[in-house]
Enzyme design. Structure first.
Site, short mmCIF file in Angstrom:
data_model
loop_
_atom_site.label_atom_id
_atom_site.label_comp_id
_atom_site.label_asym_id
_atom_site.label_seq_id
_atom_site.Cartn_x
_atom_site.Cartn_y
_atom_site.Cartn_z
N TYR B 114 -17.95 4.33 -7.82
CA TYR B 114 -18.61 4.22 -6.51
C TYR B 114 -20.08 4.63 -6.56
O TYR B 114 -20.90 4.09 -5.81
CB TYR B 114 -17.85 5.03 -5.47
CG TYR B 114 -16.55 4.38 -5.07
CD1 TYR B 114 -16.56 3.10 -4.50
CD2 TYR B 114 -15.33 4.99 -5.28
CE1 TYR B 114 -15.38 2.48 -4.15
CE2 TYR B 114 -14.14 4.38 -4.93
CZ TYR B 114 -14.17 3.12 -4.37
OH TYR B 114 -13.02 2.48 -4.02
N GLU B 213 9.73 7.58 -20.20
CA GLU B 213 8.84 6.67 -19.46
C GLU B 213 8.94 6.84 -17.94
O GLU B 213 7.95 6.97 -17.25
CB GLU B 213 9.14 5.21 -19.85
CG GLU B 213 8.26 4.21 -19.10
CD GLU B 213 8.47 2.77 -19.54
OE1 GLU B 213 9.21 2.54 -20.51
OE2 GLU B 213 7.87 1.89 -18.90
N ASP B 265 11.90 2.19 -21.48
CA ASP B 265 12.62 0.95 -21.19
C ASP B 265 12.65 0.11 -22.46
O ASP B 265 11.89 0.38 -23.40
CB ASP B 265 11.87 0.13 -20.11
CG ASP B 265 12.01 0.75 -18.72
OD1 ASP B 265 12.94 1.56 -18.54
OD2 ASP B 265 11.18 0.43 -17.84
#
Lengths: 673, 380
Positions: B114, B213, B265
């Site tokens: 920003y 995870e 996973d």
């Protein structure tokens, strides 16, 4: 036994025929029935207006009567229909004025408005309500009628006259079982397509929810009326020839061949007579059986002049563009390809013309298949897209070479609307539904050539745009980023900002041509165009400017400063004397237009000789076909190049190195954190 | 020749007031300015060389046991818009860091994004661009972003298990915390800085570290008491692990000699999570020796697990397949084990989540799957 069979043999009624062939006739489901009804009425109206030389003003109004019933009103400003013909036009199937005529007309496309009357009667037991006024009559005739399915004729239920506040026209009201929906294959789409290819028509649609859409007239000129010409022998079929012979008013075969058929020369007539073993004195109405076959064979065997295209009414490039702009303008396409109108060709003895228009960019979605707008004789084809020769030809082309993505054998993907119009006295359709043009070699070939030409223009536009974007990028670098970078670097090392001229020429390394109007509003054409050529290369450049401007402009007094060397009123080509530009030098040409309002932004083509394509921005190198004197700039540039080649090559930068930022971007999709 | 004009931020006075550390840190950027000035003065197009952070340019370092940046360089040149913008942004960024140094401030990466609103045409178009530039600066100066007073947006993940640490808190006080007994259900949350001066290890009763995870799986193991039953230290990776999480795992492994096992996973993206923990991530290859844990092992879910345990699976998407194929040409996955895993997954066309083990009940993962796998790996 035969008697028994005979008792079962009877004529099937029109009603039964209709029931069994609903699909072919276009009434197989409620939403298609609506479309077919609108289509039949609108086609009739437009044909009638054009034949009478009237600019069509059409109103289509669809209102909901009940859950399953809609009322369709189609009103035109056509010549009107005389009282005695009303029952025939609306109350008899297969009755029409255009069915036998040998010229391009919409009306050949459908079964006729009477089928809609029949459908309305069958589904809602409501008669068609017709108001029609011809100019000569003081009042309009009002008729309510059904189509009698036993007798195939009108059954009048009401008759009246009405003072109508218009000089002429027809209003048809039908109540039918139907469903209204927007989107593909809707009346909305049909009328939108109709508006594109009929820019001389004004069309208003009022939908059941009250939404009113107006497609304004985009051209004040009626298309030239197609002339009716006698059939061409190569397109004749046996039955057709047979009935022509019977009906002919000619007294002899010789007279028949001369007057009732087109395209046969005197020599050809002799050939036909000889091949068929005729004297020429035979009475046409005496021909039958084998003799007709002999005549047909002789006709087919004899070479003839191609049929005249006067029976066709193509839209023409200018009106295609205008039609597309008028209807698609809200999508703000960035590019309208110059439309392609192929010269007339012949298929099976019938002349035909293929026309193509193409629109690119703007708000069109770039991740979907292109929109293909198919037309036959100015009528939109909305069904059976996959079966149509137009679709198949487009899908079989290799679009990658034109810069569009394509899965093999499928219509390409991209922000494109492609319009293809096939006009003929007899468009070959795949079936009686007349929604798909049949694959025939002659027509497919013409479609391919026309679409290719349009696609080439699109490709040209795209490569121009890419180069323009690259130019914009470079201008941003040299004008905005580099000065700031120099300022910052100098600030840190506490030294004065160095002169950036040499860096700028090295970054740009092009001769840039920038065009700018003299007016305040850049979207409007202005009286003068300022063309500035800047040499952003590190060499002295001999440069010659060439223009191709609209012929009208040259004829009406186009001028330029510095003065052109030559100005051709035949080709609109303008040449200028040689200029020599040192690095960072520029020259501005001021072009003055006699009628700027007629000018389109892409009307002026700018060419430059003396600079190769890689070093030229905002213009194209002079094409080989200009056939002017050898530009002096080319000679000089070639000499310079020889001298340059003799010198050791300047340090080649950036060619073999990996662009760090490009590599990073490429990689970013795989990773991490 | 335009008169010499100083840029707005440089008018505030320059190196004199800059703290010495920051001055040293930023010295290479002054060299860059000198280099670009010289190029401009000679009429050359400004350019600089940077090592490429691509999968083609990572090399295994036998000394560190991780994949580090190779020798291939790319050129950032003002000839292209992207290159020119990045060069200009580098100067703006250095200005900003100096400003923070003088005011003794720090900023987050997102704040930097920003802040660039003030940089006129050089402002970043995406946060990805600002993150990349910070990494470039790390490479250029051979420093870490913390040295530039920049910190990541997110803190590290959470830890659950019998580990006692001391953390210097905001008030500068040493706080002793046991990651099992002194924390709530969420566990102990890692701060952005996990270095020794901030966190020191006191004692532990763990036999190994299980890096996981998904949060749902961490909660499952905690609820089932897996950390206590098996003496495991559970570390939540939260998808692709933040730098502090990876650094913390490395410290646990090196200083406490705890084996690190990664449980994710079973899909191509999870393979990459493991790679960044064990081998080093491509984007941070310049600091792999500092972030990666070479001894970390992959537990699953493997492609073979999906078959062996008959796990409920999803069909691989086109993106998944593309990712797997990209991994086949990633040098980090160039081992027999990974090649056969990746090829098996491509062949079967299936992926599965960790939590699909719940097919066999909530206790299956802690009673059957993990003990079996961990025994197989020799951890239990």
């Amino acid at each position: 036994m035969a008697e028994e069979l005979a008792s079962k043999q009877k004529a099937i009624s029109i009603g039964e025929f209709f029931e069994r062939n609903r699909q072919i006739l276009g009434f197989d489901n409620p939403s298609r029935a609506l479309l077919t009804t609108v289509k039949e009425c609108v086609d009739n109206s437009a044909d009638a207006c054009e034949e009478a030389g009237i600019l069509p003003d059409l109103l289509v109004e669809i209102t909901k009567v009940s859950e399953e019933r809609l009322k369709v009103v189609v009103e035109d400003n056509g010549p009107g229909i005389v009282r005695r013909q009303l029952p025939n036009v609306f109350g008899r199937l297969l009755y029409g004025s255009r069915f036998h005529s040998n010229r391009q007309a919409r009306g050949q496309q459908g079964i006729g408005v009477s089928a809609a009357v029949l459908y309305a009667g069958l589904t809602t037991a409501t008669p068609v309500h017709i108001v029609s006024k011809v100019e000569e009559d003081p009042a309009a005739n009002v008729v309510d009628l059904f189509l009698d399915t036993q007798k195939n004729q009108a059954r009048l239920v009401k008759e009246d006259v009405l003072a109508w506040d218009r000089p002429h026209g027809t209003r048809v009201e039908l109540t039918l079982k139907a469903r209204y929906q927007r989107g593909r294959q809707s009346p909305y789409d049909y009328l939108k397509g109709t508006a594109i290819v009929n820019p001389h028509a004004r069309i208003v649609l009022v939908e059941p929810d009250g939404t009113r859409t107006t497609w304004e007239r985009a051209s004040p000129d009626l298309p030239p009326l197609a002339k009716e010409i006698p059939p061409h022998p190569h397109g004749l079929e046996l039955g057709e020839l047979d009935s022509m012979l019977r009906r002919s008013s000619s007294k002899t075969l010789l007279q028949f061949l001369t007057a009732d058929l087109s395209g046969i020369s005197r020599r050809g007539i002799q050939d036909v007579l000889q091949k068929g073993g005729f004297t020429g004195r035979e009475r046409p109405d005496g021909f039958a059986g084998e003799r007709v076959e002999q005549l047909l064979a002789a006709l087919k065997d004899t070479p003839m002049a191609t049929p005249s295209a006067e029976c066709l009414s193509p839209i023409g490039p200018m009106l295609i563009k205008r039609g597309l702009k008028n209807v698609l303008g809200t999508l703000r396409p960035e590019f309208y390809s110059p439309p392609v109108s192929r010269p007339p060709k012949v298929h099976a003895g019938c002349p035909f013309v293929v026309e193509v228009g193409l629109v690119y960019g703007g708000d069109l979605p770039s991740d979907q298949s292109i929109q293909l707008l198919r037309f036959a004789n100015r009528v939109p084809l909305l069904f059976q897209q996959g079966a149509c020769a137009i679709t198949q030809t487009v899908a079989e082309m290799d679009w990658h070479r034109y810069g569009l993505e394509q899965k093999s054998g499928a219509v390409p993907v991209g922000p494109v609307i492609l319009l293809v119009h096939v006009a003929s006295t007899k468009v070959p359709f795949t079936s009686e539904a007349k929604e798909a043009v049949a694959q025939t070699e002659d027509i497919t070939r013409e479609i391919e050539l026309a679409v290719q030409a349009a696609a080439r223009n699109m490709k040209l536009h795209l490569s121009r745009r890419t180069r323009r974007d690259q130019a914009m990028e470079k201008f941003t670098i040299i004008q905005k980023i580099l000065p700031k970078m120099a300022e910052k670097a100098s600030g840190i090392v506490d030294k004065p900002v160095p002169d950036l001229t040499r860096v700028i020429t090295r970054i740009m390394d092009v001769v840039a041509v920038e065009a700018r109007g003299s007016g305040e509003d850049p979207t409007k054409p202005s009286e003068k165009t300022l063309l500035t050529l800047t040499n952003y290369t590190s060499r002295n450049r001999p440069i010659e400017l060439f223009l191709e401007v609209p012929l009208e402009a040259v004829k009406e007094g186009f001028s330029a400063d510095p003065k052109p060397e030559t100005l051709s009123t035949e080709l609109g080509r303008v040449t200028f004397p040689l200029q020599r530009l040192s690095p960072n030098a520029k020259v501005t040409y001021t072009l003055t237009w006699p009628k700027p309002e007629k000018l389109e932004p892409d009307d002026v083509d700018v060419f430059v000789a003396g600079v190769d394509e890689a070093h030229l921005l905002g213009a194209d190198p002079l094409p080989g076909d200009w056939d002017v004197r050898l530009p002096a700039a080319l000679v000089e540039a070639a000499e310079d190049a020889q001298i340059a080649a003799a010198r050791p090559a300047a340090t080649a930068e950036g060619d073999e190195e990996v662009d760090y930022d490009a590599a990073e971007k490429k990689e970013s999709f795989v990773d991490e954190e | 020749m335009p008169p010499k004009r100083k840029s707005p931020s440089s008018t505030k006075s320059r190196p004199e007031k800059l703290p010495d550390t920051d001055k040293r840190v930023l010295q290479p950027t002054l060299d860059l300015a000198q280099q670009i000035y010289t190029q401009l003065d000679k009429g050359d197009i400004p350019r600089m060389k940077l090592p490429l952070r691509t999968k083609q340019n990572i090399a295994f370092s036998p000394r560190d046991g991780v994949w580090r940046l190779g020798n291939q360089c790319g050129v950032r040149s003002a000839r292209k818009l992207d290159g020119a913008l990045m060069l200009l942004r580098t100067f703006w960024l250095v200005d900003f860091i100096e400003e923070m140094a003088r005011d003794n401030k720090h900023s987050t990466l997102r704040e930097l994004y920003y802040i660039s609103e003030q940089w006129e045409e050089a402002k970043f178009h995406s946060e990805n661009e600002s993150n990349l530039l910070v990494e470039d600066l790390e490479v250029m100066c051979e420093r870490m972003r913390e040295d530039f007073r920049l910190r990541p947006e997110e803190n590290g993940a959470s830890v659950i298990g019998d580990l006692t640490i001391t953390e210097i808190n905001r008030k500068g006080q040493k706080k002793k915390i046991n990651c099992r007994d002194d924390v709530g259900d969420g566990g102990y949350q890692l701060p952005a800085n996990v270095e020794k001066e901030k966190i020191s290890f006191v004692s532990h009763g763990a036999k190994f570290v299980l890096a996981i995870e998904c949060g749902g799986m961490v909660d499952r193991l905690a609820e089932n008491g897996f950390d206590e039953d098996q003496n495991a230290l559970l570390v939540h990776l939260k998808g692709q692990p933040a730098r502090s999480t990876r650094r913390f795992l490395k410290r646990l492994n090196e200083e406490l000699k705890l084996p690190v096992v990664v449980f994710t996973d079973g899909d191509p993206w999870s393979f990459r999570i493991f790679a960044s923990v064990a081998y080093g991530a491509i984007k941070t290859a310049h600091i792999s020796h500092y972030l990666a844990t070479p001894g970390a092992e992959f537990l699953g879910v493997t492609a073979s697990d999906i078959e062996n345990y008959q796990l409920p699976s999803d069909k691989l998407s086109d993106r998944d397949i593309q990712a797997l194929k990209a991994e086949l040409s990633d040098p980090r996955f160039n081992t027999e084990m990974w090649k056969s895993e990746i090829e098996l997954m491509l062949q079967n066309g299936k992926k599965a989540e960790q939590q699909s083990l719940a097919k066999y009940g909530l206790n299956y993962v802690t009673e059957k799957y993990l003990p079996e796998k961990l025994t197989e790996m020799g951890v239990l």
